[in-house]
Write a protein that holds these residues in place. Sequence first.
Motif, PDB file in Angstrom:
ATOM      1  N   LYS A  64      91.538 -48.649 186.516  1.00 37.86           N
ATOM      2  CA  LYS A  64      92.737 -48.822 185.875  1.00 37.86           C
ATOM      3  C   LYS A  64      92.421 -49.006 184.365  1.00 37.86           C
ATOM      4  N   ALA A  73      97.851 -43.740 181.293  1.00 36.62           N
ATOM      5  CA  ALA A  73      98.708 -44.683 182.082  1.00 36.62           C
ATOM      6  C   ALA A  73     100.065 -44.440 181.688  1.00 36.62           C
ATOM      7  N   GLU A  74     100.562 -44.017 180.530  1.00 37.00           N
ATOM      8  CA  GLU A  74     101.725 -43.454 180.277  1.00 37.00           C
ATOM      9  C   GLU A  74     102.247 -42.205 181.125  1.00 37.00           C
ATOM     10  N   GLN A  76     101.527 -41.842 183.927  1.00 32.96           N
ATOM     11  CA  GLN A  76     101.719 -42.327 185.339  1.00 32.96           C
ATOM     12  C   GLN A  76     103.250 -43.378 185.305  1.00 32.96           C
ATOM     13  N   LEU A  78     103.214 -45.997 183.258  1.00 38.44           N
ATOM     14  CA  LEU A  78     102.636 -47.204 183.168  1.00 38.44           C
ATOM     15  C   LEU A  78     102.638 -47.639 181.589  1.00 38.44           C
ATOM     16  N   ASP A  79     102.369 -48.952 181.237  1.00 40.28           N
ATOM     17  CA  ASP A  79     102.113 -49.064 179.908  1.00 40.28           C
ATOM     18  C   ASP A  79     100.806 -49.380 179.629  1.00 40.28           C
ATOM     19  N   LEU A  83      98.526 -52.266 181.405  1.00 42.77           N
ATOM     20  CA  LEU A  83      97.411 -52.150 182.243  1.00 42.77           C
ATOM     21  C   LEU A  83      95.961 -52.549 181.779  1.00 42.77           C
ATOM     22  N   GLU A  86      96.051 -56.285 182.720  1.00 42.71           N
ATOM     23  CA  GLU A  86      95.777 -56.444 184.181  1.00 42.71           C
ATOM     24  C   GLU A  86      94.280 -56.341 184.365  1.00 42.71           C
TER      25      GLU A  86
END
Length: 123
Positions: A64, A73-74, A76, A78-79, A83, A86
């Motif tokens: 990650k 990430a973007e 996929q 996701l932010d 991420l 996390e």
Amino acid sequence: LLGSSLAHLSQAQQQQQQQGGEQQLEEARVVLGEVLAREVSRFSEHLAADPDAKWPLLMTARLKEAQARLGLAEGQGLDGAALQAEVQQLYVRLQGLDPLRAGYYADAAAGKAFVVVQALGTV
């Protein structure tokens, strides 16, 4: 598979610098993003069965972090900031599960243990 995808991305970056191969670089980024997402999914399945397994947690954090640091990430949905937050939580959790390596996890949370992305010159 991950190493091969990282090598492909590195090669595409070199070609871009030499010839302006934007399309090849973008294709390599898409492939790498898919590989990282697939691997995260595999480790998530393992963690569903054993949520306190430290090695799958560590690999999930590393994968990650790669997604966030490489800007994948973007792609996929996701932010990147969420991420990365996390990832920080995963490293804190690992410090509790594996106190003998707490210093390593603290360094990793501070970004000092991520050599794969640094080798690609993206950090």
